[in-house]
Design a protein around this motif. Structure first.
Motif, PDB file in Angstrom:
ATOM      1  N   ILE A 157       0.838  -1.206   0.000  1.00  0.00           N
ATOM      2  CA  ILE A 157       0.000   0.000   0.000  1.00  0.00           C
ATOM      3  C   ILE A 157       0.875   1.258   0.000  1.00  0.00           C
ATOM      4  N   LEU A 158       1.954   1.237   0.783  1.00  0.00           N
ATOM      5  CA  LEU A 158       2.897   2.359   0.814  1.00  0.00           C
ATOM      6  C   LEU A 158       3.420   2.642  -0.593  1.00  0.00           C
ATOM      7  N   TYR A 160       2.101   1.685  -3.522  1.00  0.00           N
ATOM      8  CA  TYR A 160       1.006   2.055  -4.434  1.00  0.00           C
ATOM      9  C   TYR A 160       0.646   3.532  -4.297  1.00  0.00           C
ATOM     10  N   ILE A 161       0.466   4.000  -3.066  1.00  0.00           N
ATOM     11  CA  ILE A 161       0.065   5.397  -2.866  1.00  0.00           C
ATOM     12  C   ILE A 161       1.205   6.341  -3.237  1.00  0.00           C
ATOM     13  N   TRP A 162       2.444   5.918  -3.009  1.00  0.00           N
ATOM     14  CA  TRP A 162       3.588   6.715  -3.392  1.00  0.00           C
ATOM     15  C   TRP A 162       3.589   6.948  -4.909  1.00  0.00           C
ATOM     16  N   LEU A 163       3.259   5.900  -5.681  1.00  0.00           N
ATOM     17  CA  LEU A 163       3.214   6.040  -7.129  1.00  0.00           C
ATOM     18  C   LEU A 163       2.010   6.865  -7.580  1.00  0.00           C
ATOM     19  N   ARG A 164       0.871   6.672  -6.933  1.00  0.00           N
ATOM     20  CA  ARG A 164      -0.350   7.330  -7.378  1.00  0.00           C
ATOM     21  C   ARG A 164      -0.399   8.794  -6.956  1.00  0.00           C
ATOM     22  N   PHE A 165       0.088   9.098  -5.766  1.00  0.00           N
ATOM     23  CA  PHE A 165       0.032  10.462  -5.267  1.00  0.00           C
ATOM     24  C   PHE A 165       1.451  11.015  -5.128  1.00  0.00           C
ATOM     25  N   GLU A 166       1.787  11.427  -3.919  1.00  0.00           N
ATOM     26  CA  GLU A 166       3.081  11.993  -3.582  1.00  0.00           C
ATOM     27  C   GLU A 166       3.504  11.336  -2.278  1.00  0.00           C
ATOM     28  N   TRP A 167       4.801  11.406  -1.947  1.00  0.00           N
ATOM     29  CA  TRP A 167       5.261  10.663  -0.784  1.00  0.00           C
ATOM     30  C   TRP A 167       4.574  11.111   0.499  1.00  0.00           C
ATOM     31  N   GLN A 168       4.166  12.395   0.582  1.00  0.00           N
ATOM     32  CA  GLN A 168       3.471  12.865   1.788  1.00  0.00           C
ATOM     33  C   GLN A 168       2.133  12.131   1.979  1.00  0.00           C
ATOM     34  N   PHE A 169       1.412  11.924   0.874  1.00  0.00           N
ATOM     35  CA  PHE A 169       0.156  11.178   0.934  1.00  0.00           C
ATOM     36  C   PHE A 169       0.421   9.738   1.379  1.00  0.00           C
ATOM     37  N   SER A 170       1.493   9.164   0.865  1.00  0.00           N
ATOM     38  CA  SER A 170       1.831   7.776   1.183  1.00  0.00           C
ATOM     39  C   SER A 170       2.125   7.607   2.667  1.00  0.00           C
ATOM     40  N   VAL A 171       2.949   8.491   3.210  1.00  0.00           N
ATOM     41  CA  VAL A 171       3.287   8.413   4.634  1.00  0.00           C
ATOM     42  C   VAL A 171       2.048   8.589   5.497  1.00  0.00           C
ATOM     43  N   ALA A 176      -1.911   6.035   9.096  1.00  0.00           N
ATOM     44  CA  ALA A 176      -3.291   5.756   9.505  1.00  0.00           C
ATOM     45  C   ALA A 176      -3.559   4.250   9.558  1.00  0.00           C
ATOM     46  N   LEU A 177      -2.995   3.495   8.603  1.00  0.00           N
ATOM     47  CA  LEU A 177      -3.188   2.042   8.596  1.00  0.00           C
ATOM     48  C   LEU A 177      -2.498   1.386   9.787  1.00  0.00           C
ATOM     49  N   VAL A 178      -1.264   1.813  10.085  1.00  0.00           N
ATOM     50  CA  VAL A 178      -0.551   1.282  11.250  1.00  0.00           C
ATOM     51  C   VAL A 178      -1.329   1.607  12.518  1.00  0.00           C
ATOM     52  N   HIS A 179      -1.896   2.801  12.582  1.00  0.00           N
ATOM     53  CA  HIS A 179      -2.738   3.207  13.708  1.00  0.00           C
ATOM     54  C   HIS A 179      -3.916   2.249  13.871  1.00  0.00           C
TER      55      HIS A 179
END
Length: 321
Positions: A157-158, A160-171, A176-179
């Motif tokens: 997921i990290l 995937y979101i890094w590719l789709r958005f920007e690294w800030q969105f990914s982090v 939130a998922l780890v939470h």
């Protein structure tokens, strides 16, 4: 007339006291890790190894009688619990958990046969609804596979979101998922609900559900960042969350209705799974709105995609509307 749980247009300020939910979540995550380290999880047969037998008798028998009969066999740790019928039918069923005594499958099979013969003699007319055997070696492999499945899902997921958005969105999304996963582990440790393979499946489902909510919000954030080039990032985030709030509440609400029906009417076998899902839907919705967005606000995002990122990527000033 369409049913609406929230108005079509809302103007809630989700960041008026954004430090409070973030601080609360940090405390909850730390408490969950401490509980896991000190108390641990109530691992089921899947992870500890052993034998699980669900049996039903023609008439109600005291749970203590089952425990006394099994203890006399000297076959290791024994736990017996009453199984209730959520549908309200009169049912005299018990769930017996017997600790592993031998890694040899043949010896384990002989143990089950011995237990059945003893129970048949002690409780005439007894019938067996479920019998599961898991060896010690297999249970250890299942623990490793379960941990690997959760970690691999979060890592994918990290990426995937890094590719789709920007690294800030990914982090922000992965935080939130780890939470969500940490709080799920914490509640199971606190309540000592049996933790088995179905709970691993529930956690993976929670990860997917929470990610779906977060990506929908982030998609709207990205659209609004391009649309409102001079608007403050906090205002863009508030606008985006408000625009997707009706969809989020409706989706979570209908999912909870189905899960609550399964929890109260689905029986003892899936109760742990449905509890984890109910908890995950609530926590996942909360984290998508407050945790992921708050972390994104702290990190900042690039707004002018026609220009290279300048360090932190939080470019607000000197951008033409």
């Amino acid at each position: 007339m369409r049913l609406r749980l929230v108005p079509e247009t809302t103007r809630m300020n989700f960041f008026r006291m954004d430090r409070i939910p973030l601080l609360f979540s940090m405390i909850a995550v730390v408490a969950s890790l401490v509980l896991f380290a000190i108390v641990g999880l109530n691992f089921g047969i899947d992870f500890r190894g052993g034998t699980l037998i669900m049996a039903e008798t023609p008439e109600e028998q005291p749970v203590g009688d089952f425990r006394d009969v099994l203890t006399e066999l000297d076959i290791g740790e024994v736990a017996v619990t009453r199984v209730s019928d959520p549908a309200g039918r009169e049912r005299h069923a018990v769930l017996m958990r017997i600790g592993i005594t031998d890694e040899d499958p043949d010896a384990q099979k002989a143990l089950v046969t011995q237990v059945q013969e003893t129970l048949n003699a002690a409780f005439p007319g007894i019938s067996y609804l479920q019998i599961d055997n898991v060896g010690a070696k297999v249970s250890g492999e299942l623990v490793t596979a379960g941990i690997l499945a959760v970690v691999s899902a979060i890592a994918a997921i990290l990426f995937y979101i890094w590719l789709r958005f920007e690294w800030q969105f990914s982090v922000a999304a992965v935080a939130a998922l780890v939470h969500d996963v940490a709080l799920t582990i914490g509640i199971f440790s606190l309540l000592q609900i049996e933790f088995n393979l179905s709970i691993i499946a529930a956690i993976l489902t929670i990860v997917g559900y929470s990610l779906n909510d977060t990506v929908i919000v982030f998609d709207r954030v990205r659209e609004n960042l391009r649309k409102y080039k001079t608007k403050d990032l906090q205002d863009v985030l508030n606008l985006s969350i408000n625009e997707t709030l009706a969809r989020t509440v409706m989706t979570s609400g209908t999912t909870l209705i189905a899960l609550l029906a399964l929890y109260f009417l689905g029986g003892e076998v899936i109760r742990g799974f449905t509890f984890a899902m109910i908890w995950g839907v609530v926590v996942g919705t909360y984290s998508s709105i407050w945790i992921a967005s708050t972390i994104l606000l702290r990190l900042g995002v690039k707004r002018d995609w026609s220009k290279p990122s300048a360090g932190a990527g939080n470019q607000f000033a000197n951008i033409d509307a």
